[in-house]
Write a protein that holds these residues in place. Sequence first.
Motif: not given
Length: 175
Positions: A31, A97, A99, A102, A107, A135, A138
Amino acid sequence: MLELHTTRLHLRPLSTHDWELFLSLHSDPDNLRYVCDPLSRDQIEERFTSRLPRWDFDSTHWLCLVIRDRQSGEDLGLTGLRISDRDAAEAEVGYLLARHHQGRGVAAESLRGLMEHAGQHLGIKRLMATVTDGNAASCQVLEKCGFVFLRRDERAFRQGGEDFDDLIFSCHLTA
C-alpha cells in the motif's frame, strides 16, 4: 465537527478511535510502495498523532479525513489536505486507501468532495498533488478530478535505495 458527504461516502476528521485503520494503512508495504519506505510503529504513531489536533486554515498539520462507506459503515481509507501557501490559498492533497478498496472510484469521489469543501468553505484557490512516477492509478484519479500535469521533478523521491521522479499536478478551484 466537519463532516462531508458524497453519494457513497462519509468523510470525517481522524480521531483517536481510528488508530487501527491508520496503522493498517501505514503498515502494508504494498500500500505504501508509492508513498514511502516501510515505517516503524513509532513513525506511524507520530504521523497519526500529528493529524489529531483540531484543524483550521492556519494549521501546519494535515487535515486528515476518514473515508467511510455510507451504506456499509466500513472505513475505506484516508484523504486530506495541508495548506502549503497561505498567501496564495494553496493546499496539497493526498489520499491512501486500503488495497481492497482501490480501483472502485473511492479515491476520486472522496477527492471531489474534499475539493468542493476546500473551494467553497476554506477559500482555497489552488490544489497541488505529488505522485511518485509509476503510480498510474493515482495520476488517473487526479485527472478525473480536473487536475492537470504541471511538471516532473527528476530524482525528487528516494525509496528503497532507488531514486524516483515526482509528478506534480495542479487544479484551480472556483468558489
